[in-house]
Scaffold this active site. Structure first.
Site, mmCIF file in Angstrom:
data_model
loop_
_atom_site.group_PDB
_atom_site.id
_atom_site.type_symbol
_atom_site.label_atom_id
_atom_site.label_comp_id
_atom_site.label_asym_id
_atom_site.label_seq_id
_atom_site.Cartn_x
_atom_site.Cartn_y
_atom_site.Cartn_z
ATOM 1 N N ASP A 72 -0.218 -5.787 0.220
ATOM 2 C CA ASP A 72 -1.467 -6.179 -0.490
ATOM 3 C C ASP A 72 -1.146 -7.400 -1.341
ATOM 4 O OD1 ASP A 72 -3.231 -3.898 0.299
ATOM 5 O OD2 ASP A 72 -2.019 -2.785 -1.152
ATOM 6 N N CYS A 91 0.787 -1.284 0.038
ATOM 7 C CA CYS A 91 -0.034 0.167 0.062
ATOM 8 C C CYS A 91 0.873 1.204 0.014
ATOM 9 C CB CYS A 91 -0.801 0.273 1.169
ATOM 10 S SG CYS A 91 -1.775 1.592 1.441
#
Length: 148
Positions: free
Chosen positions: A54, A47
């Protein structure tokens, strides 16, 4: 065509997607339309705000033109996102655009099936146009996130 530099030797991940090398090989069936699929079920990036990891399941389908993407270089390119901060949409579309630039396929699509962040999964899709009608393009069939 340049000599392949990554295949057959130990190769470290590039520090960023921009520095990663995507290599190509000549399409041995130039003039014949067919589909190629790469599936990356363990894609990771960070992120850009929180630096938290992620995770996504990516599916890339393409109809080659003159070139095929060399698979080890694609794997290393995908791995270069591991410490790269970008939103889901940016990662997914950037991968598609880079592949289009490097191998100039007749057609390409990518499905980015991202695992939930903050309880909401984000799926991102990109396609260059209409696939050649005589080529069988299977459905991606990645189920939507259902939770537990």
């Amino acid at each position: 065509m340049k000599k392949l530099t990554q295949l057959g030797s130990k190769t470290v991940l590039a520090p960023s997607p921009e520095k990663a090398v995507i290599e190509k090989v000549k399409n041995p069936h130039k003039g014949t339309d067919y589909a190629v699929r790469f599936t990356c079920p363990e894609f990771t990036s960070l992120c850009p705000i929180t630096a938290q990891p992620d995770f996504a399941h990516l599916v890339i389908d393409y109809v080659p033109g003159d070139w095929l993407v060399e698979s080890k270089s694609l794997k290393l390119y995908m791995g270069s996102f591991r410490n790269h901060g970008a939103f889901h949409e940016d990662c997914t579309v950037a991968i598609a655009l880079r592949l289009v630039k490097e191998i100039k396929p007749k057609w390409l699509r990518i499905g980015g099936y991202w695992f939930p962040r903050g309880g909401i999964p984000i799926d991102v899709f990109y396609q260059t146009g209409i696939a050649p009608k005589e080529v069988w393009i299977p459905a991606q069939d990645v189920p939507g996130y259902r939770g537990r």
